[in-house]
Design a protein around this motif. Structure first.
Motif, mmCIF file in Angstrom:
data_model
loop_
_atom_site.group_PDB
_atom_site.id
_atom_site.type_symbol
_atom_site.label_atom_id
_atom_site.label_comp_id
_atom_site.label_asym_id
_atom_site.label_seq_id
_atom_site.Cartn_x
_atom_site.Cartn_y
_atom_site.Cartn_z
ATOM 1 N N GLY A 1 93.777 68.046 126.920
ATOM 2 C CA GLY A 1 92.413 66.576 126.913
ATOM 3 C C GLY A 1 93.106 64.997 127.367
ATOM 4 O O GLY A 1 92.171 64.619 127.790
ATOM 5 N N VAL B 1 85.694 71.751 128.855
ATOM 6 C CA VAL B 1 84.901 70.488 128.824
ATOM 7 C C VAL B 1 85.464 69.851 130.914
ATOM 8 O O VAL B 1 85.130 68.549 130.988
ATOM 9 C CB VAL B 1 85.492 68.807 128.600
ATOM 10 C CG1 VAL B 1 85.221 69.899 126.622
ATOM 11 C CG2 VAL B 1 86.936 68.626 127.681
ATOM 12 N N THR C 1 86.961 65.277 118.284
ATOM 13 C CA THR C 1 85.122 66.005 118.285
ATOM 14 C C THR C 1 85.360 67.252 118.910
ATOM 15 O O THR C 1 84.539 68.174 118.239
ATOM 16 C CB THR C 1 84.500 64.685 118.502
ATOM 17 O OG1 THR C 1 84.775 64.138 117.761
ATOM 18 C CG2 THR C 1 82.892 65.725 118.974
ATOM 19 N N THR C 2 85.589 67.505 120.065
ATOM 20 C CA THR C 2 85.305 68.285 120.820
ATOM 21 C C THR C 2 86.394 69.806 120.170
ATOM 22 O O THR C 2 85.655 70.591 120.612
ATOM 23 C CB THR C 2 85.896 68.225 122.424
ATOM 24 O OG1 THR C 2 85.966 67.479 123.247
ATOM 25 C CG2 THR C 2 86.163 70.001 123.395
ATOM 26 N N LYS D 1 87.559 61.669 120.986
ATOM 27 C CA LYS D 1 86.568 62.637 121.650
ATOM 28 C C LYS D 1 87.023 64.271 121.564
ATOM 29 O O LYS D 1 86.712 65.177 121.663
ATOM 30 C CB LYS D 1 86.938 61.845 122.874
ATOM 31 C CG LYS D 1 86.236 63.428 123.998
ATOM 32 C CD LYS D 1 84.184 63.384 123.380
ATOM 33 C CE LYS D 1 83.626 63.595 124.412
ATOM 34 N NZ LYS D 1 82.559 64.064 123.660
ATOM 35 N N GLU E 1 87.935 74.594 123.836
ATOM 36 C CA GLU E 1 86.926 74.091 124.009
ATOM 37 C C GLU E 1 87.512 73.249 125.277
ATOM 38 O O GLU E 1 86.339 72.293 125.750
ATOM 39 C CB GLU E 1 85.860 73.364 123.277
ATOM 40 C CG GLU E 1 85.146 72.163 123.145
ATOM 41 C CD GLU E 1 83.773 73.364 123.602
ATOM 42 O OE1 GLU E 1 82.267 72.797 124.239
ATOM 43 O OE2 GLU E 1 83.988 74.458 124.138
ATOM 44 N N LEU E 2 88.234 72.488 124.764
ATOM 45 C CA LEU E 2 89.677 71.362 125.228
ATOM 46 C C LEU E 2 89.722 72.066 127.254
ATOM 47 O O LEU E 2 89.507 71.173 127.488
ATOM 48 C CB LEU E 2 90.528 71.091 125.146
ATOM 49 C CG LEU E 2 90.797 70.444 123.425
ATOM 50 C CD1 LEU E 2 91.627 69.983 122.419
ATOM 51 C CD2 LEU E 2 89.640 68.753 123.649
#
Length: 463
Positions: free
Chosen positions: A295, A97, A307-308, A304, A93-94
Motif C-alpha cells: 500500500g 490496487v 479503507t482498501t 487509504k 486488495e492492497l
C-alpha cells in the motif's frame, strides 16, 4: 406468450451447509452413539484408537433447536481460518490496487500468445510440487488470485485459473511423496519406514497430473466453443479478477516494487512452512505486513490503506462465514458421538468383503470416512489402527493400507463442503460451492476409478 421455463438455480453455499447440518442432526436420532478406547503411543506420543474396542452407548441425539448454537460454535472453532481469510482478502486488495499482478500477467500473456494452453500443465506441476513436499492445503488460497488473473489475461476461464492452482496442489498432496502431514503420520502409525514406497506414489502423481491436464484443457476448450456451458455462466461478472488491455502501458517502477514484495513474501512463506512449520498465525502476520508495505509502495496514505484493506476483507466476509458454518457439521457428529460409530461400520464392511476386492474396499472405505473426518492426520489416527489388523489378517501390506488412506483422504479435499481449505479457497476466488461441485464431481469420479486401479496394481506388485 407461454410461460417461461424455470431453470434450477444452485442454492447459496450457506443454504447447502445449513441443509447438511439439519441432516447431521437428524442422523443423531437414528445412528447409535459409541466410542473406541484411545491410548497414547509411548514411542510417538500420538493418541491412537485400539482396534476391536468399540462399544455402543445407545443414541445421543442433538436437538434441532441447538442448530443456531452449533453454527455459532462452528464460527468460534474456525476463527483462525476465518481471520486468516479476512486478512488475505484485505492484503490482496492492497496488491490489486497497484495493478502490478495485472501488469505482470499482460507481459506473460504477450510472450505466450498462441501457446496459452501450456500454462495449465505448468501451474499444475508447480503446485503439485508444493503439495507433495510440504503438504500445501490451506495455503493454496493465497495463490488463487494470481492463478485466476493469469488465466483471464490469457483468455482462459476463471474456473480454469482456480483449478490449475488448487487441483495441482491437491494432486501433489494426495500422492504425498514427502508430505509429512498425511503420508508421514500414517506410515509412522502403521509402523512403515518414513516416506518409503515413494516410487509407486510417483506413478500415482504422474497419472493424476496427466488426467488433470486433459480434464482442465478439455473444459476450457468446451467453454471457448460454448460459453453457455461455463460452470459460472449466468453469474454476475467479478471485476476484481478482470484484466484490461493495459492500453500498451509498460509496468512502472511502483508495480515492479510491489511484485518484488509479493514474490519475496511467497518465498518467505514457503521457507517458513518447510523450515519452521508455520501455521495461520505466522502466515496471517506475514501477509498483513505485505499488504501494508504494498500500500505504501503504491503511494496510498495510511487512511487509504485502511479503507482498501477493509474493502477487501468485507468482500470475502460472507464466504468466509461458510467455513465456520461447515465446522458445525463436525460439532454435531462429535457431540452425538457417532463419528466412531461410522468408522467402526466402515471397518466391518471392509472385513466382510471378498478377499479379491478388499484392497479396493479399503480405498473406498477411507474415502467414505473422509466425509466425517476431514482432518488428514486425524483420520490417520482413527482409521489406520482400525484397518491395520484387518489388513494383516487378509495379507494386505501396511504400505498398501497407507496408500488407500492417502487417496481416500486426498481425492475428497476438493469436493466436500466440510473441508475448510476448499471453502476458504472458494471464498477467495468468489466461486459458489454448488458451481464448483458441478465442475469437480466428474474429475473426482475419474480419480476414484484411478484409485481402484492403483490399489489393484499395489496388490499385484506386492507393494
Amino acid at each position: 406468450m407461454g410461460e417461461k421455463k424455470k431453470h434450477f438455480s444452485t442454492p447459496h453455499t450457506l443454504v447447502i451447509i445449513v441443509c447438511l447440518i439439519f441432516l447431521a442432526v437428524a442422523a443423531t436420532y437414528f445412528v447409535p452413539a459409541g466410542e473406541f478406547v484411545r491410548y497414547e503411543d509411548e514411542v510417538t506420543g500420538r493418541t491412537l484408537v485400539q482396534a476391536g474396542s468399540y462399544a455402543t452407548t445407545g443414541t445421543n441425539p442433538v436437538s434441532f433447536f441447538k442448530i443456531p448454537v452449533v453454527m455459532y460454535q462452528g464460527i468460534l472453532e474456525a476463527a483462525d481460518v476465518i481471520a486468516f481469510l479476512l486478512i488475505i482478502g484485505g492484503a490482496f486488495e492492497l496488491v490489486n490496487v497497484s495493478g502490478a499482478v495485472l501488469a505482470l500477467c499482460r507481459t506473460v500473456a504477450k510472450r505466450l500468445k498462441g501457446r496459452e494452453i501450456f500454462v495449465v500443465p505448468i501451474f499444475l506441476a508447480l503446485f503439485a510440487l508444493f503439495g507433495t513436499t510440504m503438504g500445501m492445503s490451506n495455503e493454496v488460497a493465497i495463490f488463487v488470485p494470481i492463478g485466476i488473473t493469469m488465466a483471464l489475461t490469457l483468455g482462459l476461464d476463471k474456473v480454469t485459473g482456480m483449478a490449475m492452482v488448487t487441483v495441482g496442489a491437491v494432486t501433489g498432496f494426495t500422492a504425498g511423496l514427502l508430505n509429512p502431514f498425511t503420508v508421514g503420520v500414517a506410515q509412522d502409525i502403521a509402523g512403515v519406514p518414513l516416506f518409503s514406497g515413494m516410487g509407486y506414489r510417483a506413478v500415482l502423481l504422474v497419472f493424476m497430473l496427466v488426467i488433470d491436464t486433459v480434464y482442465i484443457i478439455a473444459y476450457d476448450k468446451m467453454v471457448k466453443k460454448y460459453p453457455e456451458k461455463s460452470i459460472l455462466y449466468g453469474l454476475p461478472d467479478e471485476e476484481e479478477f478482470k484484466a484490461d488491455d493495459g492500453n500498451g502501458e509498460k509496468m512502472n517502477n511502483r508495480q515492479k516494487a510491489v511484485l518484488v514484495v509479493l514474490f519475496g513474501t511467497l518465498a518467505i512463506l514457503i521457507y517458513g512452512l518447510m523450515r519452521y512449520q508455520w501455521y495461520f498465525e505466522e502466515m496471517a502476520g506475514l501477509f498483513l505486513a505485505m499488504g501494508v508495505i504494498c500500500g505504501f509502495i503504491s503511494g496510498l496514505s495510511p487512511s487509504k490503506i485502511a479503507t482498501t484493506f477493509t474493502a477487501g476483507a468485507k468482500g470475502i466476509a460472507g464466504s468466509a462465514l461458510t467455513v465456520g458454518f461447515a465446522r458445525g457439521i463436525q460439532i454435531v457428529l462429535s457431540d452425538a458421538m457417532i463419528i466412531d460409530t461410522i468408522a467402526n461400520v466402515v471397518a466391518q464392511a471392509v472385513n466382510a468383503l471378498p478377499v479379491s476386492i478388499q484392497s479396493i474396499g479399503f480405498f473406498l472405505a477411507q474415502t467414505g470416512v473422509s466425509f466425517v473426518i476431514t482432518s488428514g492426520s486425524g483420520m490417520a489416527a482413527v482409521t489406520i489402527p482400525l484397518m491395520a489388523p484387518v489388513a494383516d489378517l487378509i495379507g494386505l501390506s501396511r504400505q498398501t493400507l497407507v496408500l488407500a488412506y492417502q487417496m481416500g483422504d486426498g481425492f475428497s479435499n476438493l469436493l466436500l463442503p466440510t473441508t475448510s481449505s476448499l471453502l476458504g479457497t472458494l471464498a477467495v476466488a468468489k466461486v459458489p460451492y454448488g458451481r464448483w461441485f458441478k465442475f469437480m464431481l466428474p474429475l473426482f469420479l475419474i480419480w476414484t476409478v484411478l484409485g481402484c486401479f492403483i490399489m489393484v496394481g499395489a496388490v499385484v506388485i506386492g507393494y
